[in-house]
Design an enzyme around this catalytic site. Structure first.
Site, PDB file in Angstrom:
ATOM      1  N   LYS A  64       0.860  -1.181   0.000  1.00 18.47           N
ATOM      2  CA  LYS A  64       0.000   0.000   0.000  1.00 18.47           C
ATOM      3  C   LYS A  64       0.896   1.231   0.000  1.00 18.47           C
ATOM      4  CE  LYS A  64      -2.218  -1.508   3.693  1.00 18.47           C
ATOM      5  NZ  LYS A  64      -3.192  -1.662   4.808  1.00 18.47           N
ATOM      6  N   ASP A  69       2.147   7.774  -2.255  1.00 17.81           N
ATOM      7  CA  ASP A  69       2.677   8.763  -3.190  1.00 17.81           C
ATOM      8  C   ASP A  69       3.724   8.119  -4.084  1.00 17.81           C
ATOM      9  OD1 ASP A  69       5.516   9.303  -2.089  1.00 17.81           O
ATOM     10  OD2 ASP A  69       4.248   9.569  -0.325  1.00 17.81           O
ATOM     11  N   ASN A  95     -14.040   4.848 -15.498  1.00 24.65           N
ATOM     12  CA  ASN A  95     -15.002   4.435 -14.485  1.00 24.65           C
ATOM     13  C   ASN A  95     -15.126   2.908 -14.540  1.00 24.65           C
ATOM     14  OD1 ASN A  95     -17.509   3.978 -12.995  1.00 24.65           O
ATOM     15  ND2 ASN A  95     -17.791   6.186 -13.150  1.00 24.65           N
ATOM     16  N   PHE A  96     -15.021   2.253 -13.393  1.00 25.80           N
ATOM     17  CA  PHE A  96     -15.051   0.795 -13.340  1.00 25.80           C
ATOM     18  C   PHE A  96     -16.429   0.230 -13.022  1.00 25.80           C
ATOM     19  CE2 PHE A  96     -10.533   1.510 -13.019  1.00 25.80           C
ATOM     20  CZ  PHE A  96     -10.004   0.448 -13.739  1.00 25.80           C
ATOM     21  N   HIS A 127     -19.789  15.489  -8.395  1.00 18.84           N
ATOM     22  CA  HIS A 127     -18.958  14.621  -7.569  1.00 18.84           C
ATOM     23  C   HIS A 127     -18.718  15.259  -6.206  1.00 18.84           C
ATOM     24  CE1 HIS A 127     -18.052  12.494 -11.335  1.00 18.84           C
ATOM     25  NE2 HIS A 127     -17.694  11.487 -10.557  1.00 18.84           N
ATOM     26  N   LYS A 138     -12.854  15.462  -4.945  1.00 16.58           N
ATOM     27  CA  LYS A 138     -12.383  15.069  -6.276  1.00 16.58           C
ATOM     28  C   LYS A 138     -11.520  16.186  -6.848  1.00 16.58           C
ATOM     29  CE  LYS A 138     -13.823  13.136 -10.726  1.00 16.58           C
ATOM     30  NZ  LYS A 138     -12.796  12.083 -10.627  1.00 16.58           N
TER      31      LYS A 138
END
Length: 233
Positions: free
Chosen positions: A29, A32, A98-99, A131, A135
């Site tokens: 994980k 940056d 977009n998934f 959104h 975002k």
């Protein structure tokens, strides 16, 4: 499956929860692009980092021979560069704006409607996207995909966030606290309006789609998108 998460914000955490539910392991994980990280234990990488880190993260995964799925938006001016880099390295890359299964079906609906409307010049077209306030990019990658689909079938030449000029398609981007994502396309004339709309109720659909894409892309080679994963269109 062993997953490296490139980006550990809200989406990264949602992806982690669903991946664990589906009996996968999160082995890395990172937050940056400046992190020193080792992909040796990973089968696949999922990138939902910030726009400024996305290209570096994707290239690092490709360099390590790890298939990478990316849903980060706001970096697509470098998309062609990343595709060529992946081909040069004989890597594996899947990008989607977009998934969500619903959004990908919505893309197909948008293409069909824009084709039907292409012969009726009395209608003008607008896109509205909403959104959450966190975002970073505007318009959304999903809104850009919708706009490009419409432009391909119409006399519009490009899209704009400002007051539209001739041959410009207006995208109105709104940021409202706590809204996961809403996209609406409206065709307006003097006598009526036609609209289609997709509204997400949570981030779970996006996270689930990203994990499904990672499951699908593991052990494959090449450049892919969600249409390949879902076998639609």
């Amino acid at each position: 499956m062993k997953i490296a998460l490139l980006g550990y914000g809200r989406m990264g955490k949602s992806i982690e929860a669903i991946a664990i539910q589906r009996h996968h392991n999160i082995v890395l994980k990172i937050s940056d692009a400046n992190s020193n990280y080792d992909f040796s234990d990973a089968d696949v990488a999922i990138d939902f980092s910030i726009p400024s880190a996305a290209v570096t993260n994707i290239k690092k995964a490709i360099d390590a021979g790890i298939p990478v799925v990316s849903g980060t938006t706001g970096w697509l001016d470098q998309y062609s560069e990343v595709i060529e880099y992946c081909k040069k390295k004989d890597g594996t890359f899947l990008y989607a704006s977009n998934f969500s299964l619903g959004v990908n079906l919505f893309f197909e609906l948008n293409k069909k409607l824009s084709t039907l409307m292409s012969g009726f010049s009395e209608y003008t077209t607008e896109i509205e996207e909403i959104h959450h306030t966190q975002k970073l990019d505007a318009p959304s990658g999903t809104a850009i995909t919708l706009a490009e689909q419409i432009i391909e079938q119409s006399d519009y030449k490009n899209w704009t966030l400002d007051e539209p000029k001739d041959s410009e398609l207006l995208i109105e981007a709104k940021r409202i606290e706590g809204v996961p994502g809403t996209h609406e396309i409206t065709y307006n004339s003097e006598i009526d309006a036609i609209s289609i709309k997709h509204k997400a109720h949570s981030r779970q659909g996006f996270a689930m789609g990203a994990v499904i894409a990672a499951e699908w892309i593991k052990d494959k080679k090449g450049i892919f998108n969600m249409k390949d994963v879902l076998n639609i269109g």
